[in-house]
Scaffold this motif. Sequence first.
Motif, PDB file in Angstrom:
ATOM      1  N   LEU A 159      48.932  32.349  41.211  1.00 45.64           N
ATOM      2  CA  LEU A 159      48.394  34.477  41.328  1.00 45.64           C
ATOM      3  C   LEU A 159      47.258  34.630  41.331  1.00 45.64           C
ATOM      4  O   LEU A 159      46.387  35.865  41.766  1.00 45.64           O
ATOM      5  CB  LEU A 159      48.769  35.020  40.358  1.00 45.64           C
ATOM      6  CG  LEU A 159      49.433  36.060  40.186  1.00 45.64           C
ATOM      7  CD1 LEU A 159      50.210  37.145  41.713  1.00 45.64           C
ATOM      8  CD2 LEU A 159      50.488  37.105  39.171  1.00 45.64           C
ATOM      9  N   GLY A 160      46.302  34.021  40.822  1.00 42.59           N
ATOM     10  CA  GLY A 160      45.375  33.805  40.127  1.00 42.59           C
ATOM     11  C   GLY A 160      44.538  33.498  40.816  1.00 42.59           C
ATOM     12  O   GLY A 160      42.846  34.207  41.474  1.00 42.59           O
ATOM     13  N   HIS A 190      45.070  34.333  44.295  1.00 38.37           N
ATOM     14  CA  HIS A 190      45.061  35.335  45.075  1.00 38.37           C
ATOM     15  C   HIS A 190      44.386  36.183  44.751  1.00 38.37           C
ATOM     16  O   HIS A 190      43.793  37.041  45.277  1.00 38.37           O
ATOM     17  CB  HIS A 190      46.955  35.420  44.848  1.00 38.37           C
ATOM     18  CG  HIS A 190      47.446  36.585  46.148  1.00 38.37           C
ATOM     19  ND1 HIS A 190      47.147  36.361  47.125  1.00 38.37           N
ATOM     20  CD2 HIS A 190      47.971  37.991  45.748  1.00 38.37           C
ATOM     21  CE1 HIS A 190      47.065  38.045  47.519  1.00 38.37           C
ATOM     22  NE2 HIS A 190      48.190  38.631  46.498  1.00 38.37           N
ATOM     23  N   TYR A 191      44.200  37.322  43.655  1.00 35.35           N
ATOM     24  CA  TYR A 191      43.609  37.881  43.041  1.00 35.35           C
ATOM     25  C   TYR A 191      42.325  37.908  43.396  1.00 35.35           C
ATOM     26  O   TYR A 191      41.441  38.733  43.977  1.00 35.35           O
ATOM     27  CB  TYR A 191      43.935  38.262  41.526  1.00 35.35           C
ATOM     28  CG  TYR A 191      42.903  38.944  40.865  1.00 35.35           C
ATOM     29  CD1 TYR A 191      42.738  40.206  40.175  1.00 35.35           C
ATOM     30  CD2 TYR A 191      42.167  38.223  40.282  1.00 35.35           C
ATOM     31  CE1 TYR A 191      41.957  40.626  40.080  1.00 35.35           C
ATOM     32  CE2 TYR A 191      40.906  39.260  39.428  1.00 35.35           C
ATOM     33  CZ  TYR A 191      40.799  40.616  39.802  1.00 35.35           C
ATOM     34  OH  TYR A 191      39.765  40.640  38.894  1.00 35.35           O
ATOM     35  N   ASN A 243      41.494  37.809  47.412  1.00 35.27           N
ATOM     36  CA  ASN A 243      41.729  39.509  47.589  1.00 35.27           C
ATOM     37  C   ASN A 243      40.319  39.778  46.968  1.00 35.27           C
ATOM     38  O   ASN A 243      39.906  41.301  47.395  1.00 35.27           O
ATOM     39  CB  ASN A 243      42.818  40.149  46.794  1.00 35.27           C
ATOM     40  CG  ASN A 243      44.086  39.676  47.803  1.00 35.27           C
ATOM     41  OD1 ASN A 243      44.132  39.661  49.144  1.00 35.27           O
ATOM     42  ND2 ASN A 243      45.234  40.091  47.542  1.00 35.27           N
ATOM     43  N   ARG A 244      40.402  40.383  45.145  1.00 25.24           N
ATOM     44  CA  ARG A 244      38.953  40.522  45.218  1.00 25.24           C
ATOM     45  C   ARG A 244      38.314  40.766  46.505  1.00 25.24           C
ATOM     46  O   ARG A 244      36.671  41.906  45.682  1.00 25.24           O
ATOM     47  CB  ARG A 244      38.843  40.066  43.719  1.00 25.24           C
ATOM     48  CG  ARG A 244      37.063  40.536  43.283  1.00 25.24           C
ATOM     49  CD  ARG A 244      36.961  40.313  41.282  1.00 25.24           C
ATOM     50  NE  ARG A 244      36.359  40.714  40.650  1.00 25.24           N
ATOM     51  CZ  ARG A 244      35.545  42.046  41.261  1.00 25.24           C
ATOM     52  NH1 ARG A 244      36.119  42.674  40.565  1.00 25.24           N
ATOM     53  NH2 ARG A 244      34.435  41.939  40.023  1.00 25.24           N
ATOM     54  N   PHE A 248      36.046  33.332  39.486  1.00 26.58           N
ATOM     55  CA  PHE A 248      36.709  33.558  38.981  1.00 26.58           C
ATOM     56  C   PHE A 248      35.683  33.465  37.396  1.00 26.58           C
ATOM     57  O   PHE A 248      35.851  34.821  36.584  1.00 26.58           O
ATOM     58  CB  PHE A 248      37.794  33.270  38.161  1.00 26.58           C
ATOM     59  CG  PHE A 248      38.868  33.332  37.463  1.00 26.58           C
ATOM     60  CD1 PHE A 248      39.686  34.509  37.505  1.00 26.58           C
ATOM     61  CD2 PHE A 248      39.192  32.655  36.424  1.00 26.58           C
ATOM     62  CE1 PHE A 248      40.448  35.071  35.941  1.00 26.58           C
ATOM     63  CE2 PHE A 248      39.902  33.141  35.265  1.00 26.58           C
ATOM     64  CZ  PHE A 248      40.334  34.233  35.164  1.00 26.58           C
ATOM     65  N   ASP A 270      33.617  36.214  36.549  1.00 31.54           N
ATOM     66  CA  ASP A 270      34.306  37.023  36.261  1.00 31.54           C
ATOM     67  C   ASP A 270      34.566  37.782  34.973  1.00 31.54           C
ATOM     68  O   ASP A 270      34.346  38.875  33.722  1.00 31.54           O
ATOM     69  CB  ASP A 270      35.333  38.107  37.394  1.00 31.54           C
ATOM     70  CG  ASP A 270      34.898  38.246  38.754  1.00 31.54           C
ATOM     71  OD1 ASP A 270      33.643  39.183  39.259  1.00 31.54           O
ATOM     72  OD2 ASP A 270      35.906  38.057  40.088  1.00 31.54           O
TER      73      ASP A 270
END
Length: 152
Positions: free
Chosen positions: A3-4, A6-7, A10-11, A33, A36
């Motif tokens: 999920l991370g 994927h996030y 997408n970001r 990441f 961020d």
Amino acid sequence: MSLGLHYVLNRYGCDVKTDMVNEQIVATASALFQCDSVEKQYSGALRRAGDLIRDVSGINCKGWTLLKIATALKMIWWPEFGDSCEVSEDEVLRLVVDADRYQVHKNKDSCLRAYKDMVEAHEVKTSKKELLKSLVELAKETYKAEGPEKNI
């Protein structure tokens, strides 16, 4: 795909299928990441510092990036060191003139640490965003050329 991951993909505008993801994409997304995370870590403190800059020097920091606020804080005490292209000469002058009024409010070492961390995150993010996009494009081309059955 986690999920991370994927996030992050997408970001940064990277739409890829799970079987297109490779180690380079994962490593690059991981670096983004982390950048961020640095921004998130300093976000609240830097936004409050922006309010303080407004209150002390009358400079409205609304709409400023976190990097610009961190640069403004650095310019208060160390205007002669580093690049101040994020902050105008007029703003630097106002910050320097008011520097003694900030002594009570901010720890110089914390401000310098935030500045250095934000500059590093910005530099990494700038280079890794481009790298990620090129890696994703390469993965898409490879996927199309080899077909999904060869990428499994």
